[in-house]
Design an enzyme around this catalytic site. Structure first.
Site, short mmCIF file in Angstrom:
data_model
loop_
_atom_site.label_atom_id
_atom_site.label_comp_id
_atom_site.label_asym_id
_atom_site.label_seq_id
_atom_site.Cartn_x
_atom_site.Cartn_y
_atom_site.Cartn_z
N LYS A 25 0.57 -1.26 0.35
CA LYS A 25 -0.38 -0.16 -0.15
C LYS A 25 0.91 1.35 -0.15
CE LYS A 25 0.00 -0.20 5.00
NZ LYS A 25 -1.28 -0.13 6.08
N MET A 44 8.59 24.31 -1.73
CA MET A 44 8.02 23.65 -2.45
C MET A 44 8.65 22.54 -3.26
SD MET A 44 4.61 23.87 -4.58
CE MET A 44 3.28 22.53 -4.94
N ARG A 85 -9.59 0.51 16.15
CA ARG A 85 -9.03 0.94 14.83
C ARG A 85 -11.02 0.18 14.49
NH1 ARG A 85 -3.45 1.04 11.31
NH2 ARG A 85 -3.97 -1.34 11.47
N TYR A 99 12.06 31.14 3.03
CA TYR A 99 10.61 31.76 3.87
C TYR A 99 10.77 32.38 5.08
CZ TYR A 99 8.76 30.57 -0.37
OH TYR A 99 8.18 30.12 -1.74
#
Length: 389
Positions: free
Chosen positions: A41, A317, A138, A268
């Site tokens: 997965k 990014m 869960r 930034y």
């Protein structure tokens, strides 16, 4: 297949031989009658489903995934082994279970009845696995008498076949095994209640990687090691029980070097201020959209030409910056974000610095990053999802 020379200056390198060696180690640890179900997965834990599955398919018995869409992808890639979906599947997607032969995790009679009716309408008997909640809180049946009654009713439905029953350990990677032993005992006691009623449960399974490493008594009929296939066993001090190898490295390149003076702000919001004149700041060609955790800002390091370069300023990014003042390097030189080469930050280093786990680090490497598959020490295949048709 994309040519290596065409890809961006940032890529995820997977050593196929190490992956296969880990599978062999796991197989050797198991008994001859224990089946191997490999969870693939999350794009095979970030290592790339499309790229890696062809290599491992001959060595595993079954696959486990989370989502219907993941199962559909595996089928469309041409793989035919049984697939278990470990997460909840909504009823609106049941038609795809039948279309693509995907086994859901069932934990209510009502869901099983809906699937049974659909299967009967097509003249099918569809395989399912029953999920038990022994401590994860869960998904899964609780361990009540009512759950026993529901499962008995499911076993009599004409359109479904119980192919397995399973639970999941919450803490198998921890040194203290008390919780895992308690879960295992709860699971087995409940299974015995069901079997006493003559219910055929198929495969019984509980063991994830942490249990495969250190709890062989819970192998049962089948195991589900995921992170250990990738060489990411989380249990400190017990690695010797299954000496798996790290399998992947995230690499990028220097795209610019600029010499700046004391007081210069980097990235930034200027969270890092250069402390000396003549500082060399290198820009690297990966960012948080590629999986570089922003929490590594001003904390993490990369390896460039055998030396560690500290990350400076916030992760952007698509890029981030490092201090290479004391490193002999130039534009185009390689930087290892994490890996197993000598001196490189390990996946565990990044996980500790980012306050997360190793699996989160590799699962975060996005599909923007090309995957390189190394076999016999050479690039065997390149998968770049942005370039592929």
């Amino acid at each position: 297949m994309v040519d290596f020379n065409d890809i961006r200056p940032g890529y995820f390198e997977i050593d196929v031989d190490r992956v296969l060696e880990n599978i062999k180690l796991i197989r050797k640890r198991l008994g001859p009658d224990v089946k191997l179900m490999v969870p693939v997965k999350g794009n095979f834990y970030g290592l790339g489903l499309k790229g890696l599955l062809p290599y491992i398919d001959p060595y595993v018995d079954y696959y486990a995934l989370a989502l219907v869409a993941e199962g559909v992808e595996v089928r469309r890639l041409g793989f035919d082994k049984d697939i278990l979906l470990l997460s909840y599947t909504p009823r609106r997607q049941y038609k795809y279970l039948l279309d693509y032969r995907l086994m859901p995790s069932i934990f209510s009679y009502e869901d099983a009845k809906v699937l049974s009716d659909l299967a009967q309408a097509r003249g099918l008997v569809h395989k399912i696995h029953l999920a038990l909640d022994t401590g994860m809180t869960r998904i899964g049946f609780d361990l009540s008498d009512q759950a026993v009654e529901e499962i008995e009713k499911i076993s009599k439905l004409p359109g479904v076949e119980i192919a397995g029953i399973f639970t999941h350990f919450s803490s198998s990677e921890e040194g203290n095994k008390e919780t895992s032993h308690l879960q295992g005992q709860k699971f087995w006691d409940f299974v015995k209640k069901l079997e006493a009623r003559g219910i055929d449960l198929g495969y019984k399974h509980a063991s994830n990687s942490g249990a495969v490493v250190s709890l062989p008594e819970f192998d049962y009929d089948l195991v589900r090691p995921g992170s250990s296939v990738m060489g990411l066993v989380e249990e400190p001090g017990r690695h010797y029980l299954l000496p798996v190898l790290p399998t992947c490295q995230l690499k990028t390149e220097i795209v610019r070097i600029r010499t700046v003076n004391k007081g210069t702000k980097v990235s930034y919001n200027g969270t890092y201020t250069v402390e000396r004149d003549g500082t060399r700041i290198a820009t690297l060609a990966l960012g948080y959209a590629d999986g570089i955790k922003r929490s590594l800002a001003n904390i993490g390091q990369v390896l460039i030409n055998g030396k560690r370069a500290p990350i400076r300023g916030k992760i952007c990014m698509d890029q981030f910056m490092v201090d290479v003042t004391d490193i002999d390097c130039k534009q185009g030189d390689q930087a290892i974000v994490f890996g197993y080469e000598e001196g490189a930050p390990s996946i565990g280093d990044l996980a500790d610095q980012a306050g997360t786990c190793k699996i989160d680090i590799i699962c975060s490497v996005s599909k923007r990053v090309p995957r390189l598959y190394i076999k016999d020490g050479k690039i065997d295949k390149v998968v770049d999802d942005l370039f592929e048709d």
